[in-house]
Design an enzyme around this catalytic site. Sequence first.
Site, PDB file in Angstrom:
ATOM      1  N   LYS A 213       0.856  -1.186   0.000  1.00  0.00           N
ATOM      2  CA  LYS A 213       0.000   0.000   0.000  1.00  0.00           C
ATOM      3  C   LYS A 213       0.898   1.245   0.000  1.00  0.00           C
ATOM      4  CE  LYS A 213      -2.517   3.512   1.361  1.00  0.00           C
ATOM      5  NZ  LYS A 213      -1.961   4.840   1.756  1.00  0.00           N
ATOM      6  N   GLU A 287      10.229   2.400  10.443  1.00  0.00           N
ATOM      7  CA  GLU A 287      11.258   3.422  10.230  1.00  0.00           C
ATOM      8  C   GLU A 287      10.538   4.749  10.323  1.00  0.00           C
ATOM      9  OE1 GLU A 287      13.128   6.279   8.909  1.00  0.00           O
ATOM     10  OE2 GLU A 287      13.102   5.373   6.905  1.00  0.00           O
ATOM     11  N   CYS A 323      13.528  11.800   6.821  1.00  0.00           N
ATOM     12  CA  CYS A 323      13.637  11.612   8.262  1.00  0.00           C
ATOM     13  C   CYS A 323      15.080  11.636   8.764  1.00  0.00           C
ATOM     14  CB  CYS A 323      12.952  10.311   8.668  1.00  0.00           C
ATOM     15  SG  CYS A 323      13.395   8.913   7.626  1.00  0.00           S
ATOM     16  N   GLU A 422      10.440  17.395  15.244  1.00  0.00           N
ATOM     17  CA  GLU A 422      10.739  17.140  13.834  1.00  0.00           C
ATOM     18  C   GLU A 422       9.901  18.087  12.973  1.00  0.00           C
ATOM     19  OE1 GLU A 422      11.312  13.405  10.818  1.00  0.00           O
ATOM     20  OE2 GLU A 422       9.558  13.355  12.133  1.00  0.00           O
TER      21      GLU A 422
END
Length: 519
Positions: A213, A287, A323, A422
């Site tokens: 997906k 992750e 990231c 972040e």
Amino acid sequence: MPHLQGPTETRTSSGVLVTTGGLPMSERARELGAGVTRTYIDGAWHDAVTDERWQHHHPATGEPDFTVCVSSSNEVDRAVRAARRAFDEGPWARMTARERKLALRPLGDLIRAHEREFAQLQSLDNGLPVTVGGGFRFSAHFAADVFEYFTGWIDKLDGLAPPVYTEEINNQLITIKEPVGVVAAITPFNAPVMQFAQKVAPALAAGCTVVFKPSEYATNVAALYARLIERLDLPTGVFNLVPGTASTSQALVAHPLVDKVAFTGRRSVGEQILTTAAPGLKRVQLELGGKSPSIVFDDVEDIGRTAQYAMSLVSMGLSGQLCSTQTRALVHRSVYDDFVAAAAEQLKEVHLGDSFDPAVTSTPLVNPAASDRVMRLIEGAIAEGVRPVVGGNRITVPGGGNWVEPTLFTDVTPDMEIAHEEVFGPVLVAIPFDTEEEAIRIANDSEYGLSAGVYTRDTSRAVRVARRLRTGTVGVNSLFVATPTAPFGGYKTSGLGREGGRDGLEGYLETKTISIPLG
């Protein structure tokens, strides 16, 4: 012929070049045959069973350009059951190493043969400039290398035969490696060519079956992969594609016949996946996010070049939407002012605009919500007393687009929100330090631990500091450079498990121990 708008160039106050105009994205979508309205289940393409469509808007212009079908829970169920049958009843998991290796071997060449199409579809999906998408890490060449690397492991998945431990238990033990089962693979928007390979290649090499997906912002890339896999001699049901949105992902993660979930994305979604996967004790590989530091010591060979490189990591390419990007620059106080001045100058190299323009260097933010969130963090930092040396503004262009000016902040302390949250956008914070111990303490003072950088001419210091950083990867005098052979993943809330290398393959394998009496 489609209408080609004349390009117009302007510069922001910080020197960023912005070009508007060009071929409408809707025309590019038509030229590339973009838009995914079918699922790929049990070895065949199927029209979507509902009329629900998700409208894609190109992030550089805001133009509606194509639609994506939203796979229903029934379609997810069909895909998972097809993968389950292919694993439990089909030959894939029980093939000899040679057979599975020969079945997967052609895929690398097929991917390379479609390199240009991958780069164009990636650019259409998420706005990544075609020149960046052709670079090694984001390219079809890298993806082909990943598939070939893991295909090469298939006939090397050997076990152990330890010696008899004691005469009281006179048994010979042997261990064998077996595939974990049905894998639900869910990937983000930012690096779809690479992310597909990093998850699907080790899963198939291990003998697993896959239901994939993709992010709704990267479905065209996934559909091209599915068309190439269709050309392989794989048993039906081994690979399945279910386009859609968050509801599709939720149905996939919750399905009781899934054995493992492999996900890359936001930490908050990763936490939801852990909760959803808990009842069946599914294996989970995550992750997630990062707030990666770069530690710049006073002995770097060229502080100006180091500063410009550090700023380019957030201003160029994916514009901080990666990231592992080093978004906290910890700089020795003796070179701090020189670093800040040189980093600010780097913005003159940034060129924003049509992602199909070879001169464009940087990606827009993926959607309006992302640019709004980045601007809220920027404005919150300014309200907290942080000083923007350059940037800090939203860039408004005719027709729309999700552009935020690359931003460099000073007067930042480690406890501020902008220093630990972040951002996932083009923002770099510069924080001074005086000693090596202080730099390590600041770097480790984060709930994340995905990546880091150490900048110094002293090799002993580089290794010493790298060992003490609580992070999964460290780059010395650069960003950590991913290769198919290198494990990648994070400590703390940056994730669970690893992608790449033998470690990345182990996550798709179970270890079985067999005991044989010898007398």
